[in-house]
Design an enzyme around this catalytic site. Structure first.
Site, PDB file in Angstrom:
ATOM      1  N   ARG A   1      11.689  -8.629   3.916  1.00  0.00           N
ATOM      2  CA  ARG A   1      11.987  -7.236   4.261  1.00  0.00           C
ATOM      3  C   ARG A   1      13.431  -7.078   4.733  1.00  0.00           C
ATOM      4  O   ARG A   1      13.968  -7.912   5.451  1.00  0.00           O
ATOM      5  CB  ARG A   1      11.057  -6.754   5.374  1.00  0.00           C
ATOM      6  CG  ARG A   1       9.638  -6.627   4.903  1.00  0.00           C
ATOM      7  CD  ARG A   1       8.961  -5.478   5.528  1.00  0.00           C
ATOM      8  NE  ARG A   1       8.903  -5.584   6.989  1.00  0.00           N
ATOM      9  CZ  ARG A   1       8.221  -4.726   7.727  1.00  0.00           C
ATOM     10  NH1 ARG A   1       7.578  -3.733   7.164  1.00  0.00           N
ATOM     11  NH2 ARG A   1       8.192  -4.862   9.032  1.00  0.00           N
TER      12      ARG A   1
ATOM     13  N   LYS B   1       0.815  -1.208   0.000  1.00  0.00           N
ATOM     14  CA  LYS B   1       0.000   0.000   0.000  1.00  0.00           C
ATOM     15  C   LYS B   1       0.856   1.269   0.000  1.00  0.00           C
ATOM     16  O   LYS B   1       0.475   2.264  -0.611  1.00  0.00           O
ATOM     17  CB  LYS B   1      -0.991   0.001   1.156  1.00  0.00           C
ATOM     18  CG  LYS B   1      -0.377   0.115   2.526  1.00  0.00           C
ATOM     19  CD  LYS B   1      -1.461   0.113   3.598  1.00  0.00           C
ATOM     20  CE  LYS B   1      -0.857  -0.035   4.976  1.00  0.00           C
ATOM     21  NZ  LYS B   1      -0.115   1.131   5.449  1.00  0.00           N
TER      22      LYS B   1
ATOM     23  N   ARG C   1      -7.044   3.277  11.087  1.00  0.00           N
ATOM     24  CA  ARG C   1      -6.800   1.847  11.172  1.00  0.00           C
ATOM     25  C   ARG C   1      -7.944   1.169  11.952  1.00  0.00           C
ATOM     26  O   ARG C   1      -8.108  -0.036  11.902  1.00  0.00           O
ATOM     27  CB  ARG C   1      -5.485   1.647  11.930  1.00  0.00           C
ATOM     28  CG  ARG C   1      -4.764   0.362  11.668  1.00  0.00           C
ATOM     29  CD  ARG C   1      -3.537   0.326  12.549  1.00  0.00           C
ATOM     30  NE  ARG C   1      -2.505   1.247  12.059  1.00  0.00           N
ATOM     31  CZ  ARG C   1      -1.386   0.850  11.481  1.00  0.00           C
ATOM     32  NH1 ARG C   1      -1.138  -0.429  11.340  1.00  0.00           N
ATOM     33  NH2 ARG C   1      -0.495   1.722  11.075  1.00  0.00           N
TER      34      ARG C   1
ATOM     35  N   ARG D   1      15.311  -7.599  10.219  1.00  0.00           N
ATOM     36  CA  ARG D   1      15.038  -7.324  11.626  1.00  0.00           C
ATOM     37  C   ARG D   1      14.438  -8.549  12.298  1.00  0.00           C
ATOM     38  O   ARG D   1      13.777  -9.360  11.673  1.00  0.00           O
ATOM     39  CB  ARG D   1      14.048  -6.160  11.765  1.00  0.00           C
ATOM     40  CG  ARG D   1      14.612  -4.825  11.363  1.00  0.00           C
ATOM     41  CD  ARG D   1      13.684  -3.723  11.780  1.00  0.00           C
ATOM     42  NE  ARG D   1      12.278  -4.161  11.642  1.00  0.00           N
ATOM     43  CZ  ARG D   1      11.243  -3.374  11.883  1.00  0.00           C
ATOM     44  NH1 ARG D   1      11.441  -2.138  12.260  1.00  0.00           N
ATOM     45  NH2 ARG D   1      10.014  -3.814  11.744  1.00  0.00           N
TER      46      ARG D   1
ATOM     47  N   ARG E   1       1.120 -10.099  14.360  1.00  0.00           N
ATOM     48  CA  ARG E   1       0.722  -8.760  13.897  1.00  0.00           C
ATOM     49  C   ARG E   1      -0.458  -8.840  12.938  1.00  0.00           C
ATOM     50  O   ARG E   1      -1.355  -8.015  12.969  1.00  0.00           O
ATOM     51  CB  ARG E   1       1.905  -8.066  13.203  1.00  0.00           C
ATOM     52  CG  ARG E   1       2.915  -7.467  14.154  1.00  0.00           C
ATOM     53  CD  ARG E   1       3.701  -6.347  13.477  1.00  0.00           C
ATOM     54  NE  ARG E   1       4.347  -6.796  12.247  1.00  0.00           N
ATOM     55  CZ  ARG E   1       5.624  -7.166  12.163  1.00  0.00           C
ATOM     56  NH1 ARG E   1       6.383  -7.142  13.233  1.00  0.00           N
ATOM     57  NH2 ARG E   1       6.125  -7.542  11.016  1.00  0.00           N
TER      58      ARG E   1
END
Ligand SMILES: [Zn+2]
Length: 215
Positions: free
Chosen positions: A125, A13, A86, A157, A168
């Site tokens: 990522r 997004k 959100r 990470r 998440r």
């Protein structure tokens, strides 16, 4: 025109919001970035968000957004909201604020990808150790392999591990489901299959925008 762009992490997004900004003159409101900048200036906020892991108040986030729009003289521009709202309550305070300035939310674009795809993309990522810029080896690769545009080294990470990603994602679903049905009631939602090439997704969003303009 005001547009909200939503989707699970890894849906791309942010990339689409950047394209809307580059190609169609939308002002990209990235609430996460505004909060990070605030936390850098204000140690109390830093403590709250990054040490205690608490959420910044909705009204405070909206104030940050309003201030950013004012400072950048973008209140009357086309805007794309990314990262806020959100939740249902954030959506409702955003609507209230916009109606005060004689504006409204015209379109909400929900870019959807499967849980499997989220895990696949987020494990790809890579974060710059120097400036914190986030790349994705699949959706947004660095032009120099292993290096950020600032020259810093790119690393994976710890919280981009599968377990954390799944946690998440379930939080996102819990928060977003009631919001999505609220937006559906308002009749301004389009859902887009995010497991396609960036340009195809962008074309769908662009067409939805043109359609509104011609109404
Ligand atoms: Zn960097």
């Amino acid at each position: 025109m005001n547009l909200i762009i939503m989707g699970p992490q890894g849906s791309g997004k942010g990339t689409q919001a950047d394209l809307l900004s580059e190609r169609m003159g939308f002002y990209h409101i990235e609430s996460g970035k505004l909060l990070r900048e605030l936390a850098q200036r204000d140690s109390e906020v830093y403590e709250l968000i990054y040490k205690k892991g608490e959420l910044y108040p909705d009204q405070g986030t909206l104030n940050l957004i309003a201030q950013d729009l004012k400072v950048n003289n973008s209140l009357k521009k086309r805007k794309v909201f990314d990262g806020f709202p959100r939740t249902k309550s954030q959506y409702s305070i955003l609507k209230k604020w916009l109606s005060k300035i004689n504006q409204r939310i015209d379109l909400v674009v929900f870019i959807n990808i499967s849980e499997q795809e989220t895990v696949k993309r987020l494990s790809a990522r890579r974060t710059c150790v120097k400036c914190g810029t986030v790349y994705n080896l699949i959706t947004n690769p660095p032009s120099n392999p292993g290096r950020c545009k600032c020259g810093g080294r790119l690393v994976q990470r710890a919280d981009d591990k599968e377990e954390t990603i799944k946690k998440r994602l379930s939080l996102f679903k819990r928060e977003t489901k009631p919001l999505i049905s609220e937006i559906e009631k308002d009749g301004i939602l389009i859902e887009i299959d995010g497991e396609r090439p960036i340009e195809e997704i962008f074309l769908d969003i662009k067409n939805a925008i043109e359609k509104i303009k011609n109404e």
